[in-house]
Design a protein around this motif. Structure first.
Motif, PDB file in Angstrom:
ATOM      1  N   GLU A 168       0.835  -1.194   0.000  1.00 18.12           N
ATOM      2  CA  GLU A 168       0.000   0.000   0.000  1.00 18.12           C
ATOM      3  C   GLU A 168       0.870   1.245   0.000  1.00 18.12           C
ATOM      4  O   GLU A 168       1.872   1.322   0.708  1.00 18.12           O
ATOM      5  CB  GLU A 168      -0.925  -0.020   1.209  1.00 18.12           C
ATOM      6  N   LEU A 169       0.441   2.241  -0.821  1.00 17.14           N
ATOM      7  CA  LEU A 169       1.152   3.509  -0.879  1.00 17.14           C
ATOM      8  C   LEU A 169       0.593   4.454   0.184  1.00 17.14           C
ATOM      9  O   LEU A 169      -0.594   4.411   0.505  1.00 17.14           O
ATOM     10  CB  LEU A 169       0.974   4.147  -2.260  1.00 17.14           C
ATOM     11  N   PRO A 170       1.431   5.362   0.667  1.00 10.75           N
ATOM     12  CA  PRO A 170       0.920   6.366   1.607  1.00 10.75           C
ATOM     13  C   PRO A 170      -0.127   7.252   0.904  1.00 10.75           C
ATOM     14  O   PRO A 170      -0.068   7.466  -0.298  1.00 10.75           O
ATOM     15  CB  PRO A 170       2.157   7.175   1.993  1.00 10.75           C
ATOM     16  N   VAL A 171      -1.067   7.764   1.655  1.00  8.49           N
ATOM     17  CA  VAL A 171      -2.157   8.581   1.117  1.00  8.49           C
ATOM     18  C   VAL A 171      -1.612   9.820   0.413  1.00  8.49           C
ATOM     19  O   VAL A 171      -2.121  10.232  -0.633  1.00  8.49           O
ATOM     20  CB  VAL A 171      -3.140   8.972   2.260  1.00  8.49           C
ATOM     21  N   MET A 172      -0.565  10.426   0.944  1.00 13.70           N
ATOM     22  CA  MET A 172      -0.008  11.651   0.367  1.00 13.70           C
ATOM     23  C   MET A 172       0.473  11.405  -1.061  1.00 13.70           C
ATOM     24  O   MET A 172       0.247  12.217  -1.950  1.00 13.70           O
ATOM     25  CB  MET A 172       1.139  12.157   1.243  1.00 13.70           C
ATOM     26  N   TRP A 173       1.157  10.257  -1.313  1.00 16.59           N
ATOM     27  CA  TRP A 173       1.639   9.945  -2.662  1.00 16.59           C
ATOM     28  C   TRP A 173       0.457   9.730  -3.610  1.00 16.59           C
ATOM     29  O   TRP A 173       0.513  10.135  -4.775  1.00 16.59           O
ATOM     30  CB  TRP A 173       2.532   8.703  -2.646  1.00 16.59           C
ATOM     31  N   SER A 174      -0.595   9.125  -3.158  1.00 19.19           N
ATOM     32  CA  SER A 174      -1.780   8.916  -3.995  1.00 19.19           C
ATOM     33  C   SER A 174      -2.407  10.241  -4.383  1.00 19.19           C
ATOM     34  O   SER A 174      -2.768  10.462  -5.547  1.00 19.19           O
ATOM     35  CB  SER A 174      -2.812   8.057  -3.267  1.00 19.19           C
ATOM     36  N   LEU A 175      -2.531  11.165  -3.411  1.00 17.77           N
ATOM     37  CA  LEU A 175      -3.121  12.478  -3.696  1.00 17.77           C
ATOM     38  C   LEU A 175      -2.262  13.277  -4.672  1.00 17.77           C
ATOM     39  O   LEU A 175      -2.777  13.940  -5.578  1.00 17.77           O
ATOM     40  CB  LEU A 175      -3.319  13.261  -2.395  1.00 17.77           C
ATOM     41  N   ILE A 176      -0.943  13.208  -4.535  1.00 18.11           N
ATOM     42  CA  ILE A 176      -0.034  13.917  -5.455  1.00 18.11           C
ATOM     43  C   ILE A 176      -0.185  13.358  -6.867  1.00 18.11           C
ATOM     44  O   ILE A 176      -0.227  14.110  -7.842  1.00 18.11           O
ATOM     45  CB  ILE A 176       1.422  13.829  -4.956  1.00 18.11           C
ATOM     46  N   GLY A 177      -0.284  12.041  -6.999  1.00 19.09           N
ATOM     47  CA  GLY A 177      -0.465  11.419  -8.315  1.00 19.09           C
ATOM     48  C   GLY A 177      -1.759  11.846  -8.974  1.00 19.09           C
ATOM     49  O   GLY A 177      -1.783  12.207 -10.158  1.00 19.09           O
ATOM     50  N   TYR A 178      -2.857  11.809  -8.214  1.00 17.70           N
ATOM     51  CA  TYR A 178      -4.151  12.233  -8.764  1.00 17.70           C
ATOM     52  C   TYR A 178      -4.127  13.713  -9.150  1.00 17.70           C
ATOM     53  O   TYR A 178      -4.661  14.110 -10.185  1.00 17.70           O
ATOM     54  CB  TYR A 178      -5.285  11.963  -7.770  1.00 17.70           C
ATOM     55  N   ALA A 179      -3.508  14.554  -8.357  1.00 18.74           N
ATOM     56  CA  ALA A 179      -3.436  15.983  -8.651  1.00 18.74           C
ATOM     57  C   ALA A 179      -2.621  16.237  -9.917  1.00 18.74           C
ATOM     58  O   ALA A 179      -2.973  17.092 -10.739  1.00 18.74           O
ATOM     59  CB  ALA A 179      -2.845  16.738  -7.462  1.00 18.74           C
TER      60      ALA A 179
END
Length: 186
Positions: free
Chosen positions: A152-163
């Motif tokens: 699982e990736l940290p939430v912050m990395w997921s949000l940066i990718g989506y942004a």
């Protein structure tokens, strides 16, 4: 006429009774093919050849030069053979990391001194089939049942990718709108 027939039959018997040594080697090993009888002979040079296709009717008619060394020379003369080859101790033919494609008949040609008799001695090289090595690989985060669990990736990395993806989509949309306006203004 009968003398010619006897002579030809003697030649055939002589050729058929010449000894051929067998040499077996494993795949990816270095083959050290000996030149039989070289130690008991006084000679000027030794040359190695690979004898052509032995499955046809022209057995032994095609010889491909591999390497040659005169007795007094330091370095051997190499021919344009399709693979690497060297001379080892006692004029052995060294073929590094052999494969089944290297199997076949090799000929050691010994050039005798004046008054001596030249010899052509053959060695049949048989290389066993290569076997794939089985290795076990342990995957990170694997369970005992053998199923792989994704990390699982940290939430912050997921949000940066989506942004980043959203920003690129907006940028491309703006570029398309500007191109359409320029084209329609003409």
């Amino acid at each position: 006429m009968s003398q010619v027939a006897v002579f030809i039959s003697l030649l055939l018997v002589h050729r058929a009774t010449q000894s051929q040594s067998d040499y077996h080697c494993n795949c990816n090993d270095d083959a050290l093919i000996p030149c039989p009888g070289i130690s008991s002979m006084d000679f000027t040079a030794v040359a190695w050849y690979k004898v052509g296709d032995t499955s046809g009717s022209q057995v032994g008619t095609i010889k491909e030069g591999i390497i040659r060394k005169d007795k007094g020379d330091e370095k051997p003369l190499t021919y344009h053979f399709q693979r690497e080859a060297k001379l080892g101790a006692d004029y052995k033919l060294v073929l590094p990391r052999v494969t089944p494609r290297d199997s076949g008949i090799y000929e050691c040609s010994i050039n005798a001194n004046i008054g001596g008799q030249n010899k052509e001695l053959r060695v049949k090289l048989s290389v066993h089939e290569c076997q794939a090595e089985l290795t076990t690989v342990s995957l990170p985060n694997s369970t005992q049942s053998g199923t792989w669990q994704p990390e699982e990736l940290p939430v912050m990395w997921s949000l940066i990718g989506y942004a980043a993806v959203a920003g690129l989509k907006i940028l491309l949309s703006l570029i398309c709108i500007m191109v359409i306006r320029v084209i329609s203004a003409r």
